[in-house]
Enzyme design. Structure first.
Site: not given
Length: 452
Positions: A14, A84, A230, A349, A373, A391, A409
């Site tokens: 269909g 069909t 549909n 976090h 990246y 951190s 850090s």
């Protein structure tokens, strides 16, 4: 007694123009799986069962999806859309190979179950030559009515052709059908196209079977199970039904869903025992969650493996390729991708971990990112077991942080750090006595008075 073999033909040619989608209709998803994939997964798939999928001439992607889901699927093309029955006969070669039971289903009915396919075959074992799947419609308007006398199906009457009494019938045709394989081709070849549209309708098979002096019968299922999709509105309705099924199945298996209606699961999500899912969690395809894990609110997971007693969130995003070891913790506002995080490691976090391996019991401080990246390629970060990343650190991949090493850090780490070493990369801090007072005084002298 030898088990009967089967051929299931799934019609997926269909156009689906009402979906207003660039995707072929049957590739639209429900619970993270295409409509077609749901049907193919429910269809019989034992050693004695075969599968054929009928697609349109321009929908190679549908055939690719069928083969991805069921490698045993034979793909047949309906060159013209002429009804069909014509679609079923596009798989003539598969039918001619022979089968005890021929099942005919539609690729846009994702809620049909394996149990219903099995029930559809049972009357064929007990003397029926054709079985139609029916449902009791809340509003039968527009559906073909199933006319039953003395327990036998005598006709499928379309709305326009139904008598006043037949219009009162609420048992409607779902379109799904089973035919005795020995007569299937003979019956299908007898279906003509002497109608207003010049098409070949599968529903005419009922009259042909009766003309042959054979028995046609009906089995019933729920209206929800045979919903055809549909439009996007119907897609959303199917999603609602499927999510209810998945949530109930998860809770029956021992998962705690604190607010079930706010949790969205994928069809292939797997759970261990005593898993807890807090409100407003979205789980995409390819996720497994082991015993005792907790997924906190507002988290999103896809193609991720969660270990026993691990914790995720709140507000965490686990992207494909994430694997959490037992007892690992991913905290709030953390994003991971292609990351293996071993047992007991903590990323609590405000962190991005991508293309990385974090060793057992390592601790990743707030604001840490793996710089994976370079604008062209992805590179990997290795963090050893027991390492401590301070951190607001940036780890520029490819780079290795040794076992038990510390990163101070605020450091930008571009070179490997040996085991048990401390790496610190930052400018020397200076303090200029009295600078702040001189700055304020200078600003005050040059500031214009505010207008009142």
């Amino acid at each position: 007694m030898t088990a009967r073999n089967s051929l299931t033909i799934v019609l997926a040619a269909g156009e689906g123009t009402r979906m207003r989608s660039s995707l072929p209709k049957v590739l639209n998803p429900v619970a993270g799986r295409s409509l077609l994939a749901h049907v193919l997964s429910a269809a019989p798939h034992g050693e004695r069962d075969r599968l054929a999928v009928v697609i349109g001439p321009d929908h190679r992607a549908v055939g690719d999806e069928a083969k991805r889901v069921r490698s045993d699927a034979a793909i047949h093309i309906q060159a013209q859309r002429l009804g069909t029955a014509h679609a079923v006969l596009a798989a003539r070669e598969a039918i001619a190979e022979g089968a005890d039971d021929l099942l005919i289903a539609f690729g846009d009915t994702p809620l049909i179950s394996a149990e219903t396919f099995a029930r559809l075959r049972e009357p064929l074992h007990d003397g029926s030559s054709l079985v139609v799947l029916g449902f009791r419609a809340a509003d039968p308007t527009g559906y073909g009515r199933l006319v039953v006398q003395d327990g036998k199906l005598t006709a499928i009457r379309e709305q326009a052709d139904a008598s006043a009494d037949e219009l009162k019938i609420t048992l409607c045709n779902a379109g799904v059908m089973a035919i005795d394989g020995k007569i299937a081709l003979d019956v299908l070849d007898k279906i003509g196209n002497a109608n207003a549209k010049g098409e070949y309708y599968l529903t005419d098979a009922v009259g042909i079977v009766r003309d042959l002096g054979l028995i046609a019968s009906v089995i019933e299922t729920s209206e929800d199970e045979v919903r055809g999709i549909n439009t996007k509105a119907q897609l959303a309705e199917a999603e609602t039904v499927m999510q209810t099924r998945l949530r109930l199945a998860a809770m029956a298996a021992g998962v705690t869903l604190i607010a079930p209606e706010t949790v969205y699961l994928a069809a292939d999500t797997t759970f261990g025992k005593d898993v807890v899912i807090e409100p407003f969690v979205v789980i995409g395809p390819g996720v497994s969650i082991a015993d005792g894990a907790v997924i906190h609110s507002f988290s999103h997971l896809a193609e991720a493996k969660i270990g026993s007693k691990a914790q995720v969130g709140p507000y965490a995003r686990l992207r494909p390729g994430t694997s959490l070891g037992d007892g690992a913790k991913i905290g709030n506002f953390v994003e991971t991708k292609a990351a293996q995080i071993d047992a007991g490691a903590k990323v609590n976090h405000l962190t991005y971990i991508g293309d990385a391996h974090i060793g057992a019991s390592a601790n990743i401080g707030a604001g840490t990112i793996t710089c994976n990246y370079d604008g062209f390629d992805k590179h990997k970060t290795e963090i050893g077991a027991g390492a401590f990343i301070g951190s607001n650190s940036s780890l520029v991949a490819p780079v290795k942080i040794g076992t038990g090493a510390y990163v101070g850090s605020g450091s930008v780490i571009t070179k490997d750090v040996p085991d048990d070493a401390l790496a610190v990369e930052r400018n020397v801090q200076t303090a200029k006595d009295g600078w702040a007072k001189r700055f304020r005084d200078a600003k005050s002298r040059h500031r214009k008075p505010k207008a009142h």
